[in-house]
Every structure is written in structure tokens, then in C-alpha cells.
Design a protein around this motif. Sequence first.
Motif, mmCIF file in Angstrom:
data_model
loop_
_atom_site.group_PDB
_atom_site.id
_atom_site.type_symbol
_atom_site.label_atom_id
_atom_site.label_comp_id
_atom_site.label_asym_id
_atom_site.label_seq_id
_atom_site.Cartn_x
_atom_site.Cartn_y
_atom_site.Cartn_z
ATOM 1 N N ALA A 98 0.583 -1.667 0.049
ATOM 2 C CA ALA A 98 0.686 -0.230 0.039
ATOM 3 C C ALA A 98 0.889 1.834 -0.095
ATOM 4 C CB ALA A 98 -0.833 0.259 0.963
ATOM 5 N N VAL A 99 1.877 1.190 0.698
ATOM 6 C CA VAL A 99 2.725 2.532 0.499
ATOM 7 C C VAL A 99 3.503 2.681 -0.890
ATOM 8 C CG1 VAL A 99 3.189 2.449 3.023
ATOM 9 C CG2 VAL A 99 4.920 1.246 1.823
ATOM 10 N N LEU A 100 3.960 1.566 -1.570
ATOM 11 C CA LEU A 100 4.491 1.390 -2.956
ATOM 12 C C LEU A 100 4.310 3.321 -3.825
ATOM 13 C CD1 LEU A 100 6.775 0.218 -4.758
ATOM 14 C CD2 LEU A 100 4.446 -0.387 -5.771
ATOM 15 N N LEU A 101 2.806 3.411 -3.749
ATOM 16 C CA LEU A 101 3.316 4.770 -4.092
ATOM 17 C C LEU A 101 3.317 6.140 -4.130
ATOM 18 C CD1 LEU A 101 1.777 5.642 -7.159
ATOM 19 C CD2 LEU A 101 -0.671 5.850 -5.806
ATOM 20 N N TYR A 102 3.246 5.837 -2.553
ATOM 21 C CA TYR A 102 3.907 6.988 -1.750
ATOM 22 C C TYR A 102 5.467 6.795 -2.058
ATOM 23 C CZ TYR A 102 -0.207 6.984 0.973
ATOM 24 O OH TYR A 102 -1.610 7.035 0.946
ATOM 25 N N SER A 103 6.045 5.965 -1.710
ATOM 26 C CA SER A 103 7.921 5.512 -1.758
ATOM 27 C C SER A 103 8.407 5.947 -3.122
ATOM 28 C CB SER A 103 8.516 4.179 -1.241
ATOM 29 O OG SER A 103 8.037 3.891 -0.619
ATOM 30 N N LEU A 104 7.417 5.459 -4.112
ATOM 31 C CA LEU A 104 8.368 5.836 -5.797
ATOM 32 C C LEU A 104 7.827 7.675 -6.190
ATOM 33 C CD1 LEU A 104 6.478 2.980 -7.977
ATOM 34 C CD2 LEU A 104 8.353 3.595 -7.361
ATOM 35 N N VAL A 143 0.746 12.743 -2.826
ATOM 36 C CA VAL A 143 0.309 11.673 -3.182
ATOM 37 C C VAL A 143 -0.896 11.170 -2.529
ATOM 38 C CG1 VAL A 143 0.266 8.995 -2.975
ATOM 39 C CG2 VAL A 143 2.009 10.303 -3.817
ATOM 40 N N ALA A 144 -0.833 11.340 -0.936
ATOM 41 C CA ALA A 144 -1.574 11.558 0.923
ATOM 42 C C ALA A 144 -3.205 12.410 0.351
ATOM 43 C CB ALA A 144 -0.499 11.470 2.174
ATOM 44 N N VAL A 145 -2.269 13.715 -0.205
ATOM 45 C CA VAL A 145 -3.569 14.355 -0.034
ATOM 46 C C VAL A 145 -4.721 13.580 -1.603
ATOM 47 C CG1 VAL A 145 -4.029 16.609 -1.340
ATOM 48 C CG2 VAL A 145 -2.328 16.576 0.561
ATOM 49 N N CYS A 146 -4.685 13.163 -2.567
ATOM 50 C CA CYS A 146 -4.669 12.420 -3.502
ATOM 51 C C CYS A 146 -5.808 11.428 -3.326
ATOM 52 C CB CYS A 146 -3.724 12.671 -5.374
ATOM 53 S SG CYS A 146 -3.658 14.245 -5.961
ATOM 54 N N VAL A 147 -5.105 10.669 -2.134
ATOM 55 C CA VAL A 147 -5.430 9.019 -2.011
ATOM 56 C C VAL A 147 -6.580 9.618 -1.363
ATOM 57 C CG1 VAL A 147 -5.625 7.402 -0.570
ATOM 58 C CG2 VAL A 147 -3.931 8.001 -2.511
ATOM 59 N N MET A 148 -6.197 10.293 -0.043
ATOM 60 C CA MET A 148 -7.331 10.709 0.854
ATOM 61 C C MET A 148 -8.285 12.053 1.209
ATOM 62 S SD MET A 148 -4.142 9.853 4.015
ATOM 63 C CE MET A 148 -4.125 8.757 4.227
ATOM 64 N N GLU A 149 -8.362 12.509 -0.192
ATOM 65 C CA GLU A 149 -9.197 13.629 -0.725
ATOM 66 C C GLU A 149 -9.066 14.463 0.541
ATOM 67 O OE1 GLU A 149 -12.260 12.157 -2.283
ATOM 68 O OE2 GLU A 149 -11.590 11.335 -3.838
ATOM 69 N N ASN A 150 -7.855 14.978 1.008
ATOM 70 C CA ASN A 150 -8.365 15.620 2.383
ATOM 71 C C ASN A 150 -6.315 16.794 2.226
ATOM 72 O OD1 ASN A 150 -7.759 16.888 4.488
ATOM 73 N ND2 ASN A 150 -8.264 15.162 5.841
ATOM 74 N N VAL A 151 -7.071 18.545 2.044
ATOM 75 C CA VAL A 151 -5.890 18.860 1.744
ATOM 76 C C VAL A 151 -5.290 19.423 3.155
ATOM 77 C CG1 VAL A 151 -6.395 19.843 -0.071
ATOM 78 C CG2 VAL A 151 -7.258 20.763 2.155
ATOM 79 N N ARG A 152 -5.745 19.117 4.339
ATOM 80 C CA ARG A 152 -5.392 18.949 5.455
ATOM 81 C C ARG A 152 -4.102 18.150 5.801
ATOM 82 N NH1 ARG A 152 -10.830 19.378 8.691
ATOM 83 N NH2 ARG A 152 -11.589 20.848 8.366
ATOM 84 N N ILE A 153 -4.357 17.423 5.162
ATOM 85 C CA ILE A 153 -2.842 16.995 4.797
ATOM 86 C C ILE A 153 -0.878 17.652 4.991
ATOM 87 C CG2 ILE A 153 -1.499 14.754 4.360
ATOM 88 C CD1 ILE A 153 -3.807 13.555 4.085
#
Length: 184
Positions: A98-104, A143-153
Motif C-alpha cells: 500500500a505504501v509503494l505509490l508513496y515511496s515511488l 500522494v496522500a492528499v490525492c489518495v485521502m482527498e484531504n488537503v489538511r494533510i
Amino acid sequence: MEDEKRQSTVKDAHGQKNNQSQLNNNHKIALCGVLIALAMILSYLESLVPIHMAVPGVKLGLANLVTIIALQKLDLKSTVVISVGRIILSNVLFGNMAVLLYSLAGAACSILIMTALKKCRVFGLVGISVAGAVFHNLGQILVAVCVMENVRIFYYMFILLITGTVAGVAIGLLASFLLKNIRI
């Protein structure tokens, strides 16, 4: 007769050049394999030492040491192969897919900025390392903002900026020491 001798000399010289080129290519492939293995070992060792921070995923980035050294000693293509190879193999063997996309994404941002800064020759190795660490964090946050759809990240970015700077300085200093004291 002399023309034949000249042609055979050219063939021999050309044959040696091809053999030397193949030898250099084989050496580069073997070196990339060794560096991927080293990066994987560093990544695994780092995973054994938990760092408890308020932000998940904060770590020193020891495997990025190999990426910085590769960027200094090898070409961009080899550096990308080493980085992507390490990320994929480490995630398959030790981690979570699941963290592959974040790492890449982090690696892509990091390599892009480090390559640009290396070419402009404004910063030393420590500055390049700090920028690489900060942009690695930025890529993961995006990537986290896009995946979680939350700009507060993006609020985490302040902490990641500080930790990335500290990690970047440490890795940059270590890379400088290693580049002065080892032969690649």
C-alpha cells in the motif's frame, strides 16, 4: 597487403573496444545490483529501529544514501533503476504494498530535484541531500492528499520539512564522507 594489415588492426581495435564496452556495461549492471541490495539492507535495518514521532512515516532515510552516491558516481538512468528497484523489492519483501505509490512518488520528486541541483552546481552534496529529503516528503504528501482527498494533510509538511532537513544533513554528511573514502 598493407591495406589488409590495416583492416585487421582496425577490426582488432574495434573488437577490443566492443569487449571493453561490454565489460563496462556488465560492471555497471553488477554495480547497480550491489547498490540495490545495499539500499535494501539499509532500508530493512532502518525499519528495525522505530522512530516514534507525531507524524507517521518519519525516518532517517538510510537507503537514500545509496541513491545520493549513485547520483554522484553513475548516470541518471542507473540511479533511477537503483532507486525504483530498491523500492519495489523492499516493499514486496519487507513492507506493505500500500505504501509503494508513496515511496515511488517521493523517490521521483527527490531524484528530480537532486538531479537539477547537481546540474546547476549551486549547492554542495549536503544541500542536494536536504533538498532530496524535503522533496521526497513533499511527493509523499501530494500522494496522500490525492489518495485521502484531504488537503489538511499538508499541515504535516511543516514537521516533515524539519525532519527532512535534519535527515538530509545527516545523509549528506555521511555520503560526503563515504565518497571521499570509498572507490566506486
